[in-house]
Design a protein around this motif. Structure first.
Motif, mmCIF file in Angstrom:
data_model
loop_
_atom_site.group_PDB
_atom_site.id
_atom_site.type_symbol
_atom_site.label_atom_id
_atom_site.label_comp_id
_atom_site.label_asym_id
_atom_site.label_seq_id
_atom_site.Cartn_x
_atom_site.Cartn_y
_atom_site.Cartn_z
ATOM 1 N N ASP A 32 -69.840 59.104 -10.416
ATOM 2 C CA ASP A 32 -70.582 58.165 -9.580
ATOM 3 C C ASP A 32 -69.833 56.836 -9.454
ATOM 4 O O ASP A 32 -69.737 56.263 -8.362
ATOM 5 N N ALA A 33 -69.307 56.346 -10.573
ATOM 6 C CA ALA A 33 -68.566 55.083 -10.549
ATOM 7 C C ALA A 33 -67.315 55.211 -9.685
ATOM 8 O O ALA A 33 -66.990 54.310 -8.897
ATOM 9 N N LEU A 34 -66.639 56.327 -9.794
ATOM 10 C CA LEU A 34 -65.431 56.556 -8.996
ATOM 11 C C LEU A 34 -65.760 56.620 -7.515
ATOM 12 O O LEU A 34 -65.039 56.060 -6.682
ATOM 13 N N SER A 35 -66.856 57.257 -7.175
ATOM 14 C CA SER A 35 -67.275 57.336 -5.770
ATOM 15 C C SER A 35 -67.581 55.948 -5.217
ATOM 16 O O SER A 35 -67.188 55.617 -4.094
ATOM 17 N N GLN A 36 -68.276 55.130 -6.004
ATOM 18 C CA GLN A 36 -68.589 53.763 -5.567
ATOM 19 C C GLN A 36 -67.309 52.949 -5.385
ATOM 20 O O GLN A 36 -67.168 52.197 -4.413
ATOM 21 N N GLN A 37 -66.376 53.083 -6.299
ATOM 22 C CA GLN A 37 -65.109 52.350 -6.190
ATOM 23 C C GLN A 37 -64.344 52.788 -4.956
ATOM 24 O O GLN A 37 -63.725 51.966 -4.282
#
Length: 75
Positions: A32-37
């Motif tokens: 999820d964090a990677l997708s947001q970044q």
């Protein structure tokens, strides 16, 4: 197998299942964090393209000619 061995194996299996559950949760959070970044990076790339396009299209007449400027007072 004795009851002691069975209990130890069950405990080890339970520990492994708990570790697996935590790892799956961590992987999901990292995804999820990677997708947001990636979304932020894409937006920043679009903004950078816009700024570069604006800079390239700027009329040079709007920019001051360094040879026409008077030197600052401390010279």
């Amino acid at each position: 197998m004795t009851d002691k061995n069975t209990a130890e194996l069950e405990q080890r299996i339970n520990d492994l299942e708990c570790q697996l559950a935590f790892q799956e949760q961590t992987i999901e959070e990292l995804n999820d964090a990677l997708s947001q970044q990636q979304l932020v990076i894409s937006k920043m790339q679009d903004q950078m393209k816009y700024v570069v396009g604006k800079m390239k299209s700027m009329d040079k007449s709007n920019l001051a000619d360094p040879s026409e400027e008077t030197p600052p007072p401390h010279y």
